[in-house]
Every structure is written in C-alpha cells, then in structure tokens.
Design a protein around this motif. Structure first.
Motif, mmCIF file in Angstrom:
data_model
loop_
_atom_site.group_PDB
_atom_site.id
_atom_site.type_symbol
_atom_site.label_atom_id
_atom_site.label_comp_id
_atom_site.label_asym_id
_atom_site.label_seq_id
_atom_site.Cartn_x
_atom_site.Cartn_y
_atom_site.Cartn_z
ATOM 1 N N SER A 41 0.829 -1.209 0.000
ATOM 2 C CA SER A 41 0.000 0.000 0.000
ATOM 3 C C SER A 41 0.859 1.253 0.000
ATOM 4 O O SER A 41 0.566 2.221 -0.700
ATOM 5 C CB SER A 41 -0.911 0.020 1.233
ATOM 6 O OG SER A 41 -2.056 -0.762 0.991
ATOM 7 N N GLU A 94 -7.894 2.992 -0.520
ATOM 8 C CA GLU A 94 -8.827 2.609 -1.570
ATOM 9 C C GLU A 94 -9.062 1.097 -1.594
ATOM 10 O O GLU A 94 -8.216 0.297 -1.208
ATOM 11 C CB GLU A 94 -8.321 3.108 -2.920
ATOM 12 C CG GLU A 94 -7.240 2.246 -3.531
ATOM 13 C CD GLU A 94 -6.932 2.687 -4.936
ATOM 14 O OE1 GLU A 94 -6.098 3.574 -5.055
ATOM 15 O OE2 GLU A 94 -7.522 2.142 -5.870
ATOM 16 N N PHE A 95 -10.253 0.741 -2.067
ATOM 17 C CA PHE A 95 -10.643 -0.668 -2.011
ATOM 18 C C PHE A 95 -11.325 -1.134 -3.303
ATOM 19 O O PHE A 95 -10.861 -2.040 -3.966
ATOM 20 C CB PHE A 95 -11.567 -0.882 -0.803
ATOM 21 C CG PHE A 95 -12.096 -2.278 -0.681
ATOM 22 C CD1 PHE A 95 -11.250 -3.343 -0.390
ATOM 23 C CD2 PHE A 95 -13.454 -2.536 -0.870
ATOM 24 C CE1 PHE A 95 -11.745 -4.626 -0.281
ATOM 25 C CE2 PHE A 95 -13.944 -3.823 -0.768
ATOM 26 C CZ PHE A 95 -13.099 -4.883 -0.468
ATOM 27 N N LEU A 143 -9.903 -3.873 -5.988
ATOM 28 C CA LEU A 143 -10.477 -5.210 -6.039
ATOM 29 C C LEU A 143 -10.934 -5.548 -7.455
ATOM 30 O O LEU A 143 -10.745 -6.667 -7.941
ATOM 31 C CB LEU A 143 -11.653 -5.282 -5.064
ATOM 32 C CG LEU A 143 -12.038 -6.696 -4.637
ATOM 33 C CD1 LEU A 143 -10.924 -7.321 -3.818
ATOM 34 C CD2 LEU A 143 -13.330 -6.667 -3.835
ATOM 35 N N ASN A 202 -6.798 -10.093 -5.751
ATOM 36 C CA ASN A 202 -6.284 -10.317 -4.405
ATOM 37 C C ASN A 202 -5.064 -11.224 -4.499
ATOM 38 O O ASN A 202 -5.099 -12.386 -4.134
ATOM 39 C CB ASN A 202 -7.414 -10.934 -3.567
ATOM 40 C CG ASN A 202 -6.978 -11.213 -2.149
ATOM 41 O OD1 ASN A 202 -5.904 -10.784 -1.715
ATOM 42 N ND2 ASN A 202 -7.809 -11.956 -1.430
ATOM 43 N N SER A 256 -6.441 -2.592 2.343
ATOM 44 C CA SER A 256 -7.896 -2.718 2.406
ATOM 45 C C SER A 256 -8.349 -4.104 1.948
ATOM 46 O O SER A 256 -9.261 -4.695 2.543
ATOM 47 C CB SER A 256 -8.547 -1.632 1.555
ATOM 48 O OG SER A 256 -8.052 -1.700 0.230
ATOM 49 N N VAL A 257 -7.711 -4.616 0.914
ATOM 50 C CA VAL A 257 -8.065 -5.946 0.411
ATOM 51 C C VAL A 257 -7.668 -7.004 1.450
ATOM 52 O O VAL A 257 -8.410 -7.961 1.698
ATOM 53 C CB VAL A 257 -7.379 -6.216 -0.941
ATOM 54 C CG1 VAL A 257 -7.663 -7.637 -1.411
ATOM 55 C CG2 VAL A 257 -7.840 -5.211 -1.979
ATOM 56 N N PHE A 305 -10.272 -7.186 4.180
ATOM 57 C CA PHE A 305 -11.433 -7.902 3.687
ATOM 58 C C PHE A 305 -11.163 -9.412 3.687
ATOM 59 O O PHE A 305 -11.961 -10.217 4.175
ATOM 60 C CB PHE A 305 -11.742 -7.414 2.276
ATOM 61 C CG PHE A 305 -12.967 -8.034 1.663
ATOM 62 C CD1 PHE A 305 -14.245 -7.685 2.101
ATOM 63 C CD2 PHE A 305 -12.858 -8.963 0.630
ATOM 64 C CE1 PHE A 305 -15.359 -8.249 1.529
ATOM 65 C CE2 PHE A 305 -13.982 -9.535 0.066
ATOM 66 C CZ PHE A 305 -15.235 -9.176 0.510
ATOM 67 N N SER A 316 -6.567 -2.624 10.394
ATOM 68 C CA SER A 316 -7.613 -1.594 10.503
ATOM 69 C C SER A 316 -7.187 -0.489 11.451
ATOM 70 O O SER A 316 -7.321 0.700 11.150
ATOM 71 C CB SER A 316 -8.914 -2.202 11.020
ATOM 72 O OG SER A 316 -9.387 -3.145 10.103
#
Lengths: 216, 357
Positions: A12, A154-155, A159, A164, A173-174, A177, A192
């Motif tokens: 990231s 950003e997500f 995605l 992934n 973010s991925v 998830f 998080s």
C-alpha cells in the motif's frame, strides 16, 4: 504471522507513494491550466476530472477493467491483476483529491499579481514556475498528503482490477477484507487500527498546515 | 502613442481613440464609469479588445499583431498592492531584474531612493502600505521599462506620503525621459504628474491635449473646481540668496519662489492656484505680495446655473507673459474694479502659494 500484515502495508505504501508522485506531475500543470482557462469547455473538463469523486469505485473499476482487460484497447500492456494496473487505477481514482486543492491554491493567486509579473517581463512559463508554484506550495503539499492518504485506503477499484494477489495487488484494504473472510480478526485488527491511526494523523497534519496558513 | 480601441464588456461599450506624444506623462481622466481603466488595460494588452495600438514606432496591436504583455517592456502598477508576499523585499526586486532589459540599472540606487534599505530582508507581505507602494514602484522601475503604467497610484496613502512619492516619481521619470501613462481621480496627482490629458466619458475620449489646455477647457470640470489651477513650465533664472528665493522665468515674466536653489536653466513646473491670485488696477508698492505681474484679461466668467462655480465668484482668464492663467475673485471685487475683457491689470501672486515640482 508478521508477514500477514507487513506485506500489504508495504504494498500500500509503495502504491500510494508512486501514485502520489505521478499525480503531482499530472495535476500541477493540469490545475494551472484549469485555473487559468477562460474556455467554455473548462467546466466540462473540470466536471469530467471530478467524476471519480462521486462515482462508486466499482463503476470506475468496471470501466477500467473493460479498458485494460484482455479484450480492451490497452490489453497489450497486461495491466489487469498487476501492480502497475493498480497504479493506473489509483491515479484516476485519487485524481480529484489532488487536483482540487492545487487548483484552489492557484485560483487564490490574484490575477493582478500575475499581470504585474508579466509586465515586469516574466513569460507564461516563468510566471508558472517562478511565481505560481512557489505561491501555491502549501496547497500542493496538502494535495500530496490527501492523495497519498486516499490511495492508502482505496478498495473498490483495487479489487475490481487488481484482485487479491499476495505481494502484487493485496493492499491493506483488500487484506482486511480477506482476513475477515478467513475469520482472522487479529490481522484485521492490526491493519484496521493501523490505517485508522494513520488517517487520523494525516488529517491532524492537514489541519495544522491550514492553521499555519491563516496565521501568516 | 496612438490608440484606437473597441471593446464590449457586458453592457459597457468602449470605443476610444487617442494619440499623445510618446515621451509625455499622460493622465487618463474622467468621471467614474467612463472606462478609464478599461482603456488603459486595453492599450497595455492586459485585456484584448479590437483595435490598434502603436507606441514608440512599435506596433503593439493591430493588423494581426498582438505583442504579449511580457514582451512590451511596460511596467504595470495596478490598484492592488501587488507585492510577491512569499518573497522578501530584495527577492521582489531581484525578480524584476531577472527579466529586465540591459540598461545599467542599479538596485542599490533605487532602494536608497525609495527608502527600502532598512527593510530589504523583510518579508514583502509584512510591509506597511506606504512601504509596499514604494517597493512596487522601485520594482517597476528596476525592470527598465519603456513605459510606466499606473492605475490610481497611491490612492491608499495619506496626503503627505502621496506628495513625497509623487515628487520622487516625477523627478525620476523626468530625468530619464521615461514616459508614464496613468489613471487618476485625484486632482493633485494629475496636476503634479501629468503634462498631457486624455479625458473620457461614457467609454469615449471626449477631449485630449496638453495638461494646461485641459485645465482651462470650459468643457471640462477643472477650471470650475475650488482648487482650480494651471501648471506652467518655467526655467530657473537665478537665486536670491538673502531671501532664499528662486527666480523663475516664464517668457519675460519673473517669479520669485521660496525654496532651495535650483540648478540654473532647469525647467520646472509652476502650479498657480486660481484662488491664490488677486487682481488690481495699479501696481501696489506697499504689499507683502512679492509677485506682481502685468496681465491682460482674456475672459470673465460669472457663476451661472450650468457651471459648478459657486455663486458670488468670478473666474477670470488672464494672459500672463503669453501663458493663460486663471484668477478666482469675487463678483463684488470684479464689479468694484469694473473689470472687463481686454483690460490691463496686475496679477498679485503670493510667493508662498507657488509650487515648483
């Protein structure tokens, strides 16, 4: 265990860093052109470049997937499901967040100051480099911070066009998830909370920067 | 300079033609909303209208030509305090020098003239209003322009500061034959700085000519002002060291004006206020008035319903050594002396009321 969260964080950070540099190179001249333009097409160009601000990231991701995908016009570049595909997506996705503050900073420069500089013999390029950029440097700096932070979080676009893939496209973010899906709450917590703290710090920095501006 | 411009801005239509000597100090005057600033911006190329602009044998605009502002070597001083506030005073001045045409301009000479030396390393945004004005002017001059253009200069300054800066600017530009074109509402500014006037009304040039002709022109408001004056060019012709008086010659008339000695032969402006001149039939020997000069009455104007001249007053136009001069006296005195057009009189001008600049 540590690899679980370190790899997405590094990815990231790299993505956000590279995207921010590209965004600055693109947006500084673009914002100047938009701020100075008197063309009747200017509002349309501005609206187009602001679209990523209001569109759901999935819509953006979907069109990017079509453009970059195996049947799209940019297929030979092999960008889908790759890191550089993410960079393209991030640049488009974060563009208004970088463009807007820079454009605002340029628009805040009084017209009469630029006219005065021209009358002293400074041509358009010199007015841009020797006057506009130094005068807008605070705006450019906040735009860079905002762009970086926005890309970090950003997500949807990621995605859609990145999927992934660990070490390639699995950004924070991925990864969150993914961790939640696997019920790996520990990793989800670390990532998080890290992103939350980071985002908060960024916003504190921005408001400090703006406060300085008022005081001067 | 030859200018013919046409431009429409909303409901305002500018259609102005004017021509004036390239080396003159020209004021664009007229009531508010006459289009003075639009005309000035148009001829400088800051706004692009239709038309033709010629300056010093160069075509600035017309026949498919439009020289961009930064290539005109015209230094523009707007009504706004245009200092580069992110730079120091020194950097502001260096900015102008970076693009200046070679001409041996010396930054140090200008900073000391404009009293900027103590603030050279201060941030330009932190200067006082007067310091900003001086910086802007010094910076404009450092760019070594062919023409200095000013919009309502020094409007924000108090009378004394304005007076000093006007004198400084006038002398600097006069010594270097640097022409000025400026817009001003302020009567003192225009009479001190200009020697040519363009008078505008409703987007058009209605009168133009040498300053004095315009100050006397009955179509224009100036001769009816309370502080009406004329500005004459006189030359220094000696000095009375004991009385500390300069002797200034205007044709064969000699004026005595208090002040430091002027270099012999130098041309100066002599402002004669209509209210400072009184008339008599004979030459008084026992008066404190130093300057008593023979003159001839060219015209007598009484206050009327149309003119803005206050009731009870009379404007007399005199021929004084070949120049036209205004004298403002009361109607009562004019009647008592039985003044009429063509009469020979003596104009008494208080020496303390003379201004040479």
């Amino acid at each position: 265990m540590s690899v679980h969260w370190a790899e997405p964080v590094w990815l990231s950070l790299r993505l956000a860093g590279i995207s921010t540099v590209i965004l600055l190179i693109l947006c500084v001249p673009l914002a100047w052109a938009l701020a100075r333009s008197k063309s009747r097409w200017q509002p349309i160009a501005e609206a187009f470049l602001t679209l990523p601000l209001v569109l759901p990231p999935t819509v953006l991701g979907f069109y990017l997937l079509l453009l970059l995908g195996p049947n799209g016009p940019f297929a030979p570049l092999h960008l889908v499901f790759s890191f550089w595909g993410l960079v393209v997506g991030s640049v488009i996705f974060s563009l208004p967040f970088v463009l807007r503050p820079i454009q605002g900073a340029f628009e805040a420069i009084p017209q009469s100051l630029l006219e005065c500089a021209a009358s002293l013999g400074a041509g358009p390029w010199q007015r841009f480099t020797a006057l506009a950029i130094p005068m807008a440097k605070r705006g450019i700096f906040s735009a860079a911070i905002l762009g970086f932070a926005h890309t970090m979080g950003e997500f949807g676009v990621v995605l859609m066009i990145g999927g992934n893939i660990a070490g390639k496209t699995r950004v924070i973010s991925v990864a969150i998830f993914d961790a939640v899906e696997r019920l790996d709450y520990a990793t989800a917590h670390i990532l998080s909370f890290g992103l939350l703290g980071f985002s908060f710090l960024i916003l504190v920095m921005l408001s400090l920067l703006n406060r300085q501006k008022v005081h001067r | 300079m030859k200018v013919a411009l046409e431009q429409t801005k909303g409901v305002f239509h500018l259609k102005a033609d004017a021509a004036w000597p390239d080396k003159s100090m020209t004021v664009i005057a007229g009531p508010s909303g006459a289009g003075k600033t639009s005309f000035l911006r148009g001829l400088l190329g800051l706004d692009q209208g239709r038309g033709k602009v010629e300056f010093d044998n160069m075509l600035w605009q017309g026949e498919g030509v439009f020289i961009p502002v930064h290539q005109r070597r015209m230094a523009w001083v707007s009504q706004h305090d245009d200092v580069f506030s992110h730079l120091t005073v020194r950097e502001n001045l260096a900015f102008a020098m970076r693009f200046a045409a070679p001409g041996g301009l010396n930054m140090q000479a200008l900073t000391s003239l404009f009293m900027l030396d103590p603030v050279l390393d201060q941030n330009a945004g932190a200067l006082s209003g007067g310091q900003k004005q001086r910086l802007i002017l010094a910076r404009a001059l450092l760019s070594n322009p062919r023409l200095l253009a000013l919009d309502e200069p020094f409007g924000a300054l108090d009378a004394e500061a304005r007076h000093d800066l006007l004198a400084l600017l006038h002398d600097y530009c006069a010594a270097r034959a640097l022409p000025i074109v400026f817009v001003s509402h302020d009567f003192e500014t225009l009479t001190r700085l200009a020697n040519f006037m363009i008078y505008m009304k409703n987007g058009q040039v209605v009168e133009q000519g040498p300053l004095n002709d315009c100050l006397l022109n009955p179509q224009l408001p100036y001769r009816y002002r309370e502080d009406a004056c004329v500005v004459l060019r006189a030359s220094a012709n000696g000095y009375d060291g004991q009385g500390r008086l300069n002797i200034l010659a205007l044709g064969d008339a000699l004026f005595q004006v208090p002040g430091a000695p002027l270099p012999p032969g130098i041309k100066v402006n002599l402002r004669l206020r209509a209210g400072d001149i009184s008339l008599s039939r004979s030459r008084h020997q026992d008066s404190s008035v130093l300057n008593i000069l023979p003159a001839k009455i060219v015209k007598i104007e009484h206050a009327n319903t149309k003119g803005p001249l206050a009731p009870g007053l009379v404007n007399t136009t005199l021929d004084l050594a070949g120049a036209q001069v205004l004298a403002r006296i009361t109607k009562k005195s004019a009647q008592a002396l039985d003044l009429a057009q063509g009469d020979e009189v003596y104009a008494q001008i208080k020496a303390s009321a003379l201004h040479s600049a």
